[in-house]
Design a protein around this motif. Structure first.
Motif, short mmCIF file in Angstrom:
data_model
loop_
_atom_site.label_atom_id
_atom_site.label_comp_id
_atom_site.label_asym_id
_atom_site.label_seq_id
_atom_site.Cartn_x
_atom_site.Cartn_y
_atom_site.Cartn_z
N ARG A 156 -26.74 -42.61 56.57
CA ARG A 156 -26.39 -41.84 57.78
C ARG A 156 -25.08 -41.08 57.56
O ARG A 156 -24.95 -39.92 57.94
N GLU A 185 -25.53 -38.15 55.09
CA GLU A 185 -26.38 -37.10 55.66
C GLU A 185 -25.77 -36.52 56.94
O GLU A 185 -26.40 -35.75 57.65
N ASP A 186 -24.51 -36.93 57.20
CA ASP A 186 -23.75 -36.37 58.32
C ASP A 186 -24.40 -36.60 59.67
O ASP A 186 -24.41 -35.72 60.53
N ARG A 187 -24.97 -37.80 59.83
CA ARG A 187 -25.53 -38.17 61.14
C ARG A 187 -25.12 -39.60 61.48
O ARG A 187 -25.98 -40.46 61.77
N ARG A 244 -23.81 -42.91 63.46
CA ARG A 244 -24.03 -43.38 64.83
C ARG A 244 -22.78 -44.04 65.40
O ARG A 244 -22.73 -44.33 66.58
#
Ligand SMILES: [Zn+2]
Length: 231
Positions: free
Chosen positions: A31, A34-36, A38
């Protein structure tokens, strides 16, 4: 460190296995890179829980990483409050005091996994390598003592090194230094070594790649062997 050293380990059903923790760290790193992210378990409820809770019932992994500002451990794994018991030391070397902190993570925070996380372009590893291969001068007594923990790793590297470039050699030295840290942990903490022999904790080595934010996991079997004195 809010915990109760005299307490027994929490029942195992409350803690995931080392394999489950590894998978969670790997997913968190995916995450992140992939620059996502949480940013899990960081909100007000978690902070309030941290005030009352015993971290030993929550923390998933003990992580040794370099002090380098480019290696922010919780962010790299997209982890939250009470997820990681983190020890940072320049060059991620294991001195007696570092071993004591890691031992605390294993014996009192009861993390099922210890991760030694090296990183590409490590300044401490580079300085040790330059001193050994180019006869670079000392950095003063304190830093020289720190770099001495890296020297056994360099001494194991083949001479001449296949692929003679400095970049390849330092990349190999970073990896070798992860094995050295695990070996030093086993040597300096018989308690951690015993916990490992009894299956209460597993260990893993990894290299964080500055260029893309990825964590590359190293050979699992070799990590276990390094802790038991075969770096
Ligand atoms: Zn470093």
């Amino acid at each position: 460190m809010k915990t109760h050293p005299a307490r027994k380990p929490p029942p195992s059903e409350f803690k995931p296995s080392a394999e489950q923790v590894l998978a969670a760290l790997d997913q968190g790193n995916r995450r992140f890179r992939e620059d996502r992210p949480r940013h899990p378990r960081t909100g007000p409820l978690r902070r309030r829980l941290a005030h009352y809770a015993d971290q030993a019932e929550h923390a998933l992994a003990t992580v040794l990483a370099c002090s380098d500002s480019r290696v922010p451990v919780e962010r790299i794994f997209d982890a939250g409050i009470m997820d990681l018991f983190v020890v940072r030391q320049a060059g991620n070397v294991v001195s007696q005091d570092t071993a004591a902190s890691l031992e605390y993570g294993v014996l009192h925070v009861h993390t099922p996994l210890v991760v030694v996380l090296g990183h590409t372009g490590c300044g401490a590893v580079t300085a040790a390598w330059q001193r050994q291969s180019q006869g670079a001068g000392g950095l003063g007594p304190n830093l020289d003592r720190l770099l001495a923990y890296i020297e056994p790793a360099l001494a194991r590297m083949p001479q001449p090194f296949p692929g003679a470039g400095q970049e390849e050699q330092i990349a190999a030295a970073v990896e070798e230094n992860v094995w050295q840290a695990l070996a030093d942990l086993g040597r300096l903490s018989p308690e951690v070594r015993r916990a490992h022999q009894e299956g209460r904790v597993a260990v893993a080595g990894a290299v964080y790649q500055l260029a893309d934010g990825g964590v590359r996991w190293l050979d699992r079997r070799r990590a276990q062997e390094a802790l038991q004195g075969r770096p």
